[in-house]
Design a protein around this motif. Sequence first.
Motif: not given
Length: 506
Positions: A64, A67, A71
């Motif tokens: 997580y 990710s 971004h």
Amino acid sequence: MHPPHRHPILLVLNRCKTLKHLRCIHAKLTTLGLAFLHPSPTFTKLLYTFTLLHPLPPTNSIDYALSLFHHIPSPSTFAYNLLIRARTLLSSPFQALILFARMRRLSIPPDYHSFPFALKACARLRSQPLGRALHSQVLKFGFATDLFVHNTLISMYASSDSMHDARSLFDEICSCDVVTYNTLIDGYVKAGNIILARKVFDKMPQRDTVSWGTLLAGYSQMRQFEEALQLFDRMLESGSRPDDVALVSALSCCAQLGALDQGKVIHQYIKENRAALNVYLVTGLVDMYAKCGCIDVAAEMFESAPHKNLFTWNAIVVGLATHGHGERSLQYFERMISLGVRPDGVSFLGVLVACSHAGLIDTARRLFDEMESVYGVARELKHYGCMADLLGRAGLMEKAMDMIKSMPMEADAYVWGGVLGGCRIHGNVEIAEIATEHLLRLKPEDSGVYSIMAGIYANARRWEDVARIRRVMDDRRVRKNVGCSLIEVEGTNHGFVADLNACSVN
């Protein structure tokens, strides 16, 4: 319209406590469109909040964090630092260093936070070559004078078993802070050099709770229990408030010395200065009272604890077993299993001792068999030694010998000592000779082995063998083991050593 960094949803992140809560806020930011309109500040803020969660998220949550990082359109030094820190904290130190190397390849300049995070990853890996390479980068970028970086370098070398380099760095600093001293003391403690740790401690211009607690824990680990308790008393006299590390270490020393009065004083201090007992203090108190023989008080402390971990269960199981409460210890062990607490090697050692005291041979053999097959706990020499003692006491000498033959490692003195003890009880001369042969190979200066074997021969009326054993003992100049007694009087422990000249040789 709110500026992206002042949006009310982002401000809520400051109160975020759990990963689930963080994901919910992330979802809200996505539905509001902020994640797409202002990706860089939004995802950087989310990643920053992730690194502040306490307790740490589970290891698999690193995906997580990745990710979130991916971004961010053009990650800054700050964003890289956050991910490097997350990698290091979540047991991925090697990946943290790969990320640092990637940062350098992209010519993203490191700052005085980047190097400490990377150096901590090196410390976790105990990799001195990588640490030295980073040290050279620290010098190249001019961060060597930064105290935060310098302290982390000392910690890295100490963790890499290079206390000489750690000390050299310490001596280079013109103005050390308390963290610098604490880092060096911790390094010496972990290296087992309590003398140098104490010297650094004594030279400190000022100390904090960590200073006292680190040295106190070091004395406890080195089994210098009386010195530890003296230091604890001095800590209280100085006005410093001991933290959990200091209190648990002091309780452990009381447990090892059987210093019940001092343990009660510490317990009273905890009552007066702690609003509630956490699991570490409860475990320390249960262990102290159990090892000092106050079984009912230990059980009462255990039952009143709102939170228990494996160590708390082990303290009561082992404490009961040590003092001969075999059936009761086994009941706690079974209760622990029923509640889903997975036992470890200490748990099984305690319950095997309990079975030995209670004469529960079949139960012990079943649990010994289930250690690896059911619970995935590897058998160690101490478990084999306990089984050898149990089988020996029961007169199952052949079973004990079969177990020793099937062991994946060489039997040690405790294993053969258990066999010899059983032979003494049941008069098995043949197996006693085998056990004695192994014991004298392992511990040729142990007079107890000669004495036990002489006693076994004497009980079998083999007087020539008795005389032979004594001749061998004299020829090898083996001295009888010195007996020692310890008694606590008004909070002070007094030791008494037996006078060998007053002892008669039987």
